[in-house]
Design an enzyme around this catalytic site. Structure first.
Site, PDB file in Angstrom:
ATOM      1  N   THR A 228       0.848  -1.202   0.000  1.00 30.17           N
ATOM      2  CA  THR A 228       0.000   0.000   0.000  1.00 30.17           C
ATOM      3  C   THR A 228       0.884   1.252   0.000  1.00 30.17           C
ATOM      4  OG1 THR A 228      -0.166  -0.056   2.417  1.00 30.17           O
ATOM      5  CG2 THR A 228      -1.950  -1.097   1.199  1.00 30.17           C
ATOM      6  N   GLU A 259      -0.081   3.569 -12.854  1.00 31.77           N
ATOM      7  CA  GLU A 259      -1.467   3.640 -12.389  1.00 31.77           C
ATOM      8  C   GLU A 259      -2.247   4.505 -13.359  1.00 31.77           C
ATOM      9  OE1 GLU A 259      -1.581   4.990  -8.331  1.00 31.77           O
ATOM     10  OE2 GLU A 259      -0.389   3.296  -7.643  1.00 31.77           O
ATOM     11  N   HIS A 278      -5.510   2.169  -5.817  1.00 32.12           N
ATOM     12  CA  HIS A 278      -4.908   3.201  -4.957  1.00 32.12           C
ATOM     13  C   HIS A 278      -5.948   3.833  -4.017  1.00 32.12           C
ATOM     14  CE1 HIS A 278      -1.170   5.994  -4.676  1.00 32.12           C
ATOM     15  NE2 HIS A 278      -1.812   5.975  -3.529  1.00 32.12           N
TER      16      HIS A 278
END
Ligand code: GLV
Ligand code: GLV
Length: 312
Positions: A228, A259, A278
């Protein structure tokens, strides 16, 4: 009375404080971020920039924004900003630490539990009709109690994850930080002991591709990896190989490189993988608090006061 470019609509009412202070706001109205060229042209006349982790703030952009005094990032991680280039030009940089610690730690535990207890497989077996009956050996997973969690990066978020893991009955081992009170376990030992490894370090030159083929080969074959932090802390090609070959048993990534991932990215073909978009700080409360701190930093920078949350 300063010109500011704000690269996305902010959650909550913090923007009102900028208006009340009389600043002239240019707010990017789209859901998709400004392109690099749009970012440069909209920042060119600005004294204040409030940006997101999707905005790349590099030396070229700073050179075309001669009046810029402050860059306020609505994120805790600042790897999207060239901090050295900002310092050389006397531009203050601020971030939003603290307020997203619990939300990110909660998401980390969500991923850990979802992966260990095979929730995605279970959910799809229900929807596809593959699930026919309760059975003694169907979708058995890993229990957290008495398992060892290895935390890489024991800052605020790593420590909050550690507290949650202890509440689940886990043993926690930490890699420590070189500047911290305890040196922590050497990495090879941590990887040999951990049933789950969770990444909580910032992305820096030292941590880029920290999780490579060698790192993964030192993990146990039943072990799980949770990320994370930032996508580039993991070498995704090496991870895809490790998952396919059974070097490790599973991985959950809330952050990837890039991303979003293209839908044909090889990592998405790997088995026993959870990928989320995310979401670490994605709660209403946290995003409003992040916006508020980002506005505090911007206001301070424009007024020439020390930023409440400076990045050094
Ligand atoms: C989110 O990833 C952040 O750095 O705030
Ligand atoms: C599980 O559903 C149990 O009752 O053991």
């Amino acid at each position: 009375m300063a010109r500011c470019f704000i690269t996305r609509t902010l959650p909550g009412a913090s923007i009102d404080r900028l208006t009340a202070a009389g600043h002239q706001l240019d707010i990017w109205p789209e859901r998709m971020p400004p392109t690099p060229a749009e970012l440069v042209s909209r920042t060119a006349e600005a004294e204040g920039l409030l940006c997101m982790l999707t905005d790349e703030i590099d030396a070229g952009l700073l050179d075309s924004a001669p009046d810029l005094k402050v860059v306020s990032n609505m994120a805790v991680g600042c790897d999207n900003i060239d901090l050295i280039a900002c310092r050389e030009r006397g531009i203050d940089v601020g971030n939003t630490p603290g307020v997203l610690t619990d939300a990110t730690a909660d998401l980390t535990l969500s991923l850990m539990l979802a992966l260990a207890r095979r929730l995605p497989e279970g959910m799809s077996s229900v929807r596809s009709g593959e699930w026919k009956t309760w059975s003694p050996d169907f979708l058995l997973g890993m229990e957290l109690r008495d398992r060892t969690l290895g935390i890489i990066g024991t800052g605020r978020i790593g420590s909050a994850v550690s507290a949650r893991a202890i509440a689940f009955g886990m043993e926690v081992v930490e890699s420590g930080r070189p500047d911290g009170p305890t040196p922590g376990l050497p990495l090879a030992e941590l990887l040999a002991q951990a049933d789950i490894v969770s990444l909580h370090c910032p992305l820096t030159e030292e941590t880029r591709w920290l999780v490579d083929a060698e790192f993964l080969s030192k993990m146990q074959s039943h072990a799980l990896l949770i990320n994370t932090s930032r996508g580039q802390v993991v070498d995704q090609i090496a991870l895809a190989t490790a998952l396919s070959s059974g070097t490790i048993a599973g991985a959950a990534l809330d952050v990837t490189d890039p991303e979003p991932l293209p839908s044909d990215d090889p990592i998405l073909m790997a088995p026993n993988l959870i990928v989320t978009p995310h979401l670490g700080s994605a709660t209403n409360r946290t995003r409003e608090a992040m916006a508020s701190i980002a506005v505090d930093n911007l206001l301070a920078g424009l007024e020439g006061r020390p930023l409440p949350h400076p990045v050094t």
